[in-house]
Design an enzyme around this catalytic site. Sequence first.
Site, PDB file in Angstrom:
ATOM      1  N   ARG A  72     -40.439  54.935 -35.999  1.00 17.04           N
ATOM      2  CA  ARG A  72     -40.997  56.459 -36.147  1.00 17.04           C
ATOM      3  C   ARG A  72     -39.974  57.408 -35.555  1.00 17.04           C
ATOM      4  O   ARG A  72     -40.597  58.414 -35.008  1.00 17.04           O
ATOM      5  CB  ARG A  72     -42.484  56.699 -35.825  1.00 17.04           C
ATOM      6  CG  ARG A  72     -43.358  55.774 -36.747  1.00 17.04           C
ATOM      7  CD  ARG A  72     -43.341  55.973 -38.150  1.00 17.04           C
ATOM      8  NE  ARG A  72     -44.175  55.333 -39.186  1.00 17.04           N
ATOM      9  CZ  ARG A  72     -43.876  54.025 -39.663  1.00 17.04           C
ATOM     10  NH1 ARG A  72     -42.346  53.641 -39.665  1.00 17.04           N
ATOM     11  NH2 ARG A  72     -44.594  53.550 -40.263  1.00 17.04           N
ATOM     12  N   SER A 128     -50.145  60.102 -41.031  1.00 14.99           N
ATOM     13  CA  SER A 128     -50.809  59.335 -39.752  1.00 14.99           C
ATOM     14  C   SER A 128     -50.515  60.385 -38.589  1.00 14.99           C
ATOM     15  O   SER A 128     -49.345  60.687 -38.352  1.00 14.99           O
ATOM     16  CB  SER A 128     -50.315  58.086 -39.358  1.00 14.99           C
ATOM     17  OG  SER A 128     -50.719  57.127 -40.583  1.00 14.99           O
ATOM     18  N   GLU A 151     -47.448  61.158 -33.899  1.00 16.50           N
ATOM     19  CA  GLU A 151     -46.349  60.967 -34.973  1.00 16.50           C
ATOM     20  C   GLU A 151     -46.313  62.201 -35.687  1.00 16.50           C
ATOM     21  O   GLU A 151     -45.242  62.801 -36.201  1.00 16.50           O
ATOM     22  CB  GLU A 151     -46.831  59.779 -35.996  1.00 16.50           C
ATOM     23  CG  GLU A 151     -45.954  59.448 -37.237  1.00 16.50           C
ATOM     24  CD  GLU A 151     -46.418  58.162 -37.953  1.00 16.50           C
ATOM     25  OE1 GLU A 151     -45.974  58.302 -39.226  1.00 16.50           O
ATOM     26  OE2 GLU A 151     -47.012  57.440 -37.442  1.00 16.50           O
TER      27      GLU A 151
END
Length: 323
Positions: free
Chosen positions: A187, A237, A313
């Site tokens: 990520r 998310s 995130e």
Amino acid sequence: MTPTSPSPDLLPTLPDVRGKLLRGAELAPYTWFRVGGPADALFLPADEEDLEAFLKALDPAIPVTPLGVGSNLIVRDGGIPGIVIRLMGKYWGEIEALDGITLTARAGALDLAVAKAAAANGITGLEFLSGIPGSLGGATRTNAGCYGSELRDRLVALHGFRRDGSRVAYRGPGKPGALPEAHFSYRHTDLPDDLIVTRLILEGTGAGDPEAISADIAALQARRAQTQPIKEKTSGSTFANPDPPGTPDQRSAWKLIDAAGCRGLKVGGAQVSPLHCNFLINTGDATAADLEALGELVRARVLENSGVELRWEVRRMGRVQRV
């Protein structure tokens, strides 16, 4: 990309463009959370040449921020200083199969559209993109992934512009060639902060039956609809899964959030989704401050309960609204 900038009426004369240039444009309608203040100016370039000319002519002191479809983003209530550049529309959504295993897509192409285009051309290995909300440019910034695959796994090369309008290109991790290699991790990407991604080349894992690949995508879409609050004002998310080491429960953000008693937790108009507690939702009247405060409250409770510090995130950008 600095915290201060002149208000839109005080910006100097901006370069001529063939696309659209809107001063004081509200950004909330361009984000999935539907929150956030205005941009000093919003630029919707017609094509790469329009973007290149604008960047080269723009005063270097004016900050520039690229924005995709706003699916993984909180724009703070004070808005974003300088120029926000949004690569959306027919041109920026173009996708083309290059052969039986690779395709090229512009940064504004929706991840789901790329997955479907790959399926239509019998290319396997890109089905996972159907589970990622947003556009390909945004997915590149966070090395987005799901169902066991990440963008870096399929990236052959990416193209874009630096803030000064210079063209740049990078090869995917481990790919051969003379281009500098793009470095990705979970990520995260180490691409330059001022890079505006404009086009990617992706490689599938092989050839397959288009109907079978499309059926797999439909199954993934159905699974996502059952497990995620996709009909709400939400994003992807909220927090990245913690990196190992740790027990299996400590490697899953939603399990940590649930164990800390945060499912359904509210701050103002923001709520932790009762359906999937790694998603925040705008119940109708949330502000960006509500969403960010709720996220920080969740992080604090998880840290207290498990000792794990969750990493955002969802990207947060812009100015905090002064009261």
